[in-house]
Design a protein around this motif. Structure first.
Motif, mmCIF file in Angstrom:
data_model
loop_
_atom_site.group_PDB
_atom_site.id
_atom_site.type_symbol
_atom_site.label_atom_id
_atom_site.label_comp_id
_atom_site.label_asym_id
_atom_site.label_seq_id
_atom_site.Cartn_x
_atom_site.Cartn_y
_atom_site.Cartn_z
ATOM 1 N N GLY A 216 14.015 -17.328 2.506
ATOM 2 C CA GLY A 216 15.470 -17.449 2.587
ATOM 3 C C GLY A 216 15.954 -18.726 1.922
ATOM 4 O O GLY A 216 16.976 -18.730 1.233
ATOM 5 N N VAL A 258 10.278 -10.339 5.171
ATOM 6 C CA VAL A 258 11.110 -11.452 5.654
ATOM 7 C C VAL A 258 12.238 -10.910 6.534
ATOM 8 O O VAL A 258 12.947 -10.003 6.122
ATOM 9 C CB VAL A 258 11.755 -12.204 4.467
ATOM 10 C CG1 VAL A 258 12.587 -13.372 4.968
ATOM 11 C CG2 VAL A 258 10.687 -12.690 3.529
ATOM 12 N N PRO A 259 12.399 -11.479 7.735
ATOM 13 C CA PRO A 259 13.529 -11.064 8.561
ATOM 14 C C PRO A 259 14.844 -11.379 7.844
ATOM 15 O O PRO A 259 14.992 -12.453 7.284
ATOM 16 C CB PRO A 259 13.413 -11.919 9.828
ATOM 17 C CG PRO A 259 12.060 -12.536 9.792
ATOM 18 C CD PRO A 259 11.619 -12.544 8.366
ATOM 19 N N ASN A 260 15.746 -10.443 7.843
ATOM 20 C CA ASN A 260 17.026 -10.638 7.149
ATOM 21 C C ASN A 260 18.158 -10.366 8.114
ATOM 22 O O ASN A 260 18.336 -9.255 8.598
ATOM 23 C CB ASN A 260 17.099 -9.690 5.954
ATOM 24 C CG ASN A 260 18.336 -9.933 5.113
ATOM 25 O OD1 ASN A 260 19.306 -10.542 5.568
ATOM 26 N ND2 ASN A 260 18.310 -9.470 3.874
ATOM 27 N N ILE A 261 18.930 -11.391 8.380
ATOM 28 C CA ILE A 261 19.988 -11.273 9.374
ATOM 29 C C ILE A 261 21.200 -10.553 8.806
ATOM 30 O O ILE A 261 22.050 -10.044 9.533
ATOM 31 C CB ILE A 261 20.363 -12.686 9.893
ATOM 32 C CG1 ILE A 261 21.011 -12.577 11.269
ATOM 33 C CG2 ILE A 261 21.231 -13.437 8.898
ATOM 34 C CD1 ILE A 261 21.004 -13.877 12.012
ATOM 35 N N ALA A 262 21.275 -10.477 7.473
ATOM 36 C CA ALA A 262 22.491 -9.957 6.845
ATOM 37 C C ALA A 262 22.470 -8.440 6.656
ATOM 38 O O ALA A 262 23.450 -7.857 6.230
ATOM 39 C CB ALA A 262 22.705 -10.635 5.496
ATOM 40 N N ILE A 263 21.340 -7.795 6.945
ATOM 41 C CA ILE A 263 21.315 -6.343 6.770
ATOM 42 C C ILE A 263 21.056 -5.656 8.103
ATOM 43 O O ILE A 263 20.671 -6.291 9.087
ATOM 44 C CB ILE A 263 20.255 -5.902 5.724
ATOM 45 C CG1 ILE A 263 18.868 -6.414 6.106
ATOM 46 C CG2 ILE A 263 20.644 -6.383 4.341
ATOM 47 C CD1 ILE A 263 17.762 -5.842 5.257
ATOM 48 N N ASP A 265 18.782 -3.481 9.290
ATOM 49 C CA ASP A 265 17.510 -2.801 9.551
ATOM 50 C C ASP A 265 17.028 -3.121 10.960
ATOM 51 O O ASP A 265 17.529 -4.049 11.596
ATOM 52 C CB ASP A 265 16.460 -3.233 8.519
ATOM 53 C CG ASP A 265 16.214 -4.733 8.557
ATOM 54 O OD1 ASP A 265 17.076 -5.465 9.074
ATOM 55 O OD2 ASP A 265 15.173 -5.183 8.060
#
Lengths: 330, 346
Positions: A216, A258-263, A265
């Motif tokens: 990130g 990678v954990p993605n806070i903006a999507i 899933d």
């Protein structure tokens, strides 16, 4: 193409261990260009920090540069004397580490750190000039001038990292190597520090090599990204292009996990297996045992660099071999 | 009895922990008043049985102290923890000891949690010796092997006699989880359990923890500074700032429509693995103030982009439901209190 500030050429770094020698960096080449933020990413043990230390000739005693060149300012730093390296470190190449407390002298005020750095490398600077420069820099970095009289322990972690940057700026360093500079910072402080780096790159044409495990962070600040796996450089390219369409399956897996806070899933992708033991790396491509697309050749032959992402980018993966690609498409 | 099962497994009511800070010789000579750090200051929440409750905050927010209070590893200055209907503060030491087998903790650094001179098998067996005295040595060994296999260190026999340094970091954390599971607990407090793991290992560990939750009917109190990780595991979440909960509720509600300006800033600050992503708002000014001398009124007001001078520096806001969402609470005068007309974004 813009000017190359530092050029790593076919670098091999070996560690001597009780169990034998191990190549932590194995044949890495990379150019760092003036005015860019280059993000060097990879997981623990991939060799990214060893590479950063080798570039400064700050390897630990059990490590040595076995092969390759480190071209900076028209000469090979591998051959530079210790005295020359002392001049370059801090004078021409700045450093920011994960824990700034280990880089700052706890018994010395912030002002003295900065003025001493300036006067060591520029003996003609008067006390007055050095102090003025120090005050200008810390204020530019968002620290109140009156904090200059504080000792390092009186500052917060974020402020200490800013002081490290101030030290690099104090001498107009050609390059700043930052190894996990935001890893010990909280997210809001981290976000502000990253914004500041981008501003400094624009304002001072600062060149930064940012070594991090945090994908990130790379997405946020880097212009180009270089990905290491098991001691080798597997992919380099423009950050938009690499994130949009990774050319190496390791990069692809890394980005997906990678954990993605903006999507929106709900599950994290899991890459199969783990990184290899560098004492006995796999033959051929080192990623082949974990690769979902591995072909016969992958376990037999080391993949060369194939062009990807334009502008000098590449991926070391047989899938990008234009000859094979034609065969596959046919 | 369904009504019993609907009772939360853990209820924290007004939990408070003030740590005395000793001044130097000079202040004691001058008989200065003793300072206290208000690490946790009146925190209340329920953890539903079978859920994952996330406690999120930056360093110094009081999240780890809250976790230790829940486990009663430290005594609260005020407030109660009700575990499965029992007020832990009223328990005699013997009763407390037997309750301990029902709650376990997993820390961030497995190397610091494991004795380097103890085999993995012996480490996992240790809590069983204390809490399950009826088991024979053979039964204990079988139980350990069963736990090793539950955390996917299989065949368990092969791992039993290994030492922590002989396995990888991710495997070590699985050993720590196996040790937490051996006494058959109801509650696992996980304090930054994946913070040290690389991304590829992190995904595996989180999935394993979620699988174990189903398999062993566990409830998790998940402490983390990483909102992106919380997103994948938590059902409910509470955001802490300077010893207080500023916002709490179902994860989706809090993440999609954060109400408190601090929660918004935290969510905005998380680095997103997409170079095209841009932050919406500027970051709050300054840094977290000291818990020794927290700001008056709302503790976030000196950094808050919407703070109103009429009320925010004067009155400490209470947690109140966000409009139309009874389970989602926020402590902000301008968002959930009587001063919503002062909200500049309204």
């Amino acid at each position: 193409m813009s000017e190359v500030v530092y050029s790593i050429r076919d670098l091999v770094v070996e560690y001597q261990t009780r169990a034998g020698s191990m190549r932590a960096v194995d044949g890495v080449s990379l150019d760092i260009r003036r005015g860019e933020i280059l993000g060097l990413v990879g997981e623990s043990g991939c060799g990214k920090s060893t590479l950063g230390k080798a570039m400064m000739r700050m390897l630990s005693r059990n490590a040595r540069i076995a092969k390759g060149e480190l071209i900076f300012d028209g000469r090979d730093l591998v051959k530079a004397s210790d005295e020359e390296m002392r001049q370059i470190r801090g004078g021409r190449i700045g450093m920011v580490f994960q824990d700034p407390m280990t880089s700052l002298n706890p018994t010395q005020r912030i002002i003295d750190h900065i003025t001493e750095t300036i006067q060591t490398h520029r003996p003609d600077a008067t006390d007055e000039e050095a102090r003025e420069r120090a005050a200008f820099l810390v204020e530019r970095l968002g620290i109140r001038k009156d904090r200059l009289d504080d000792y390092p322990h009186q500052l917060s972690g974020g402020m200490r990292q800013r002081v490290m940057i101030a030290l690099a700026l104090a001498l107009d360093c050609d390059l700043v190597i930052a190894d996990e500079p935001t890893t010990s910072l909280d997210v809001i402080v981290e976000a502000k520090f990253l914004d500041l780096l981008k501003e400094l790159r624009d304002e001072f044409n600062l060149t930064i090599m940012m070594i991090t495990h945090n994908i990130g962070v790379v997405a946020e600040v880097a212009d180009r990204v270089a990905v290491m796996y098991a001691g080798e450089m597997v992919e380099v390219g423009d950050v938009y292009s690499v994130f949009e369409k990774p050319s190496h399956p390791y990069t692809e897996g890394l980005l997906k996990s990678v954990p993605n806070i903006a999507i929106d899933d709900e599950e994290l992708y899991q890459m199969a297996g783990g990184p290899p033991n560098l004492m006995h790396p796999p033959t051929g491509c080192r990623f082949n045992p974990r690769c979902p697309y591995a072909m016969d050749i992958c376990s037999r032959e080391v993949p060369p660099r194939f062009e990807a992402h334009g502008d000098g980018g590449f991926a070391a993966c047989w899938l990008r071999d234009p000859v094979r690609k034609e065969a596959r498409d046919a | 009895m369904p009504e019993v099962n609907e009772r939360p497994l853990v209820q924290a009511i007004g939990l408070t922990k003030h740590f005395p800070v000793r001044g130097g010789l000079l202040s004691s000579l001058l008989r200065r008043e003793e300072q206290v750090a208000r690490a946790v200051d009146g925190v209340s929440f329920d953890i539903r049985r079978g859920s994952v409750f996330g406690l999120v905050g930056e360093s110094g927010s009081g999240k780890s102290t809250t976790a230790r209070l829940v486990l009663r590893l430290i005594e609260p200055t005020a407030g109660q923890v009700i575990f499965d209907g029992v007020d832990m503060g009223t328990l005699k030491p013997a009763a407390m000891r037997s309750l301990r087998s029902r709650m376990q903790i997993v820390f961030q650094d497995p190397m610091a949690s494991l004795n380097p001179r103890m085999t993995i098998g012996a480490a996992i067996e240790h809590p069983a010796r204390i809490h399950m005295p009826d088991l024979t040595p053979k039964q204990r060994r079988e139980r350990v092997i069963e736990m090793l296999e539950a955390v996917q260190l299989s065949p368990g026999r092969q791992y039993y006699d290994k030492y922590p340094h002989q396995i990888s970091g991710g495997q070590r954390q699985r050993v720590v989880i196996a040790r937490a599971l051996v006494t058959n607990p109801d509650l696992i407090v996980a304090d930054e359990p994946v913070a040290m793991a690389d991304v590829s290992v992190r995904a595996l560990l989180l999935e394993l923890m979620m699988k174990l939750k189903e398999q062993f009917d566990l409830t998790y109190l998940f402490i983390t500074h990483d909102l992106a990780t919380a997103k994948y595991v938590c059902d409910d979440i509470a955001i802490m700032y300077l010893g207080k909960i500023v916002e709490q509720g179902p994860l989706r509600s809090v993440f999609r429509e954060p109400s408190h300006p601090y929660t918004r800033a935290l969510l905005d600050a998380v680095p997103v693995p997409d170079p095209k992503h841009r932050r919406n708002r500027p970051m709050p000014a300054g840094e977290i103030p000291s818990a020794l001398n927290p700001p008056s009124g709302c503790r976030f007001h000196p950094r808050c982009p919407i703070a109103a001078t009429e009320v925010c520096p004067l009155v400490d806001p209470e947690l109140r439901p966000v409009e139309g969402r009874p389970e989602h609470l926020a402590a902000c005068h301008l968002r959930t209190g009587a001063y919503q007309h002062l909200d500049p974004e309204r």
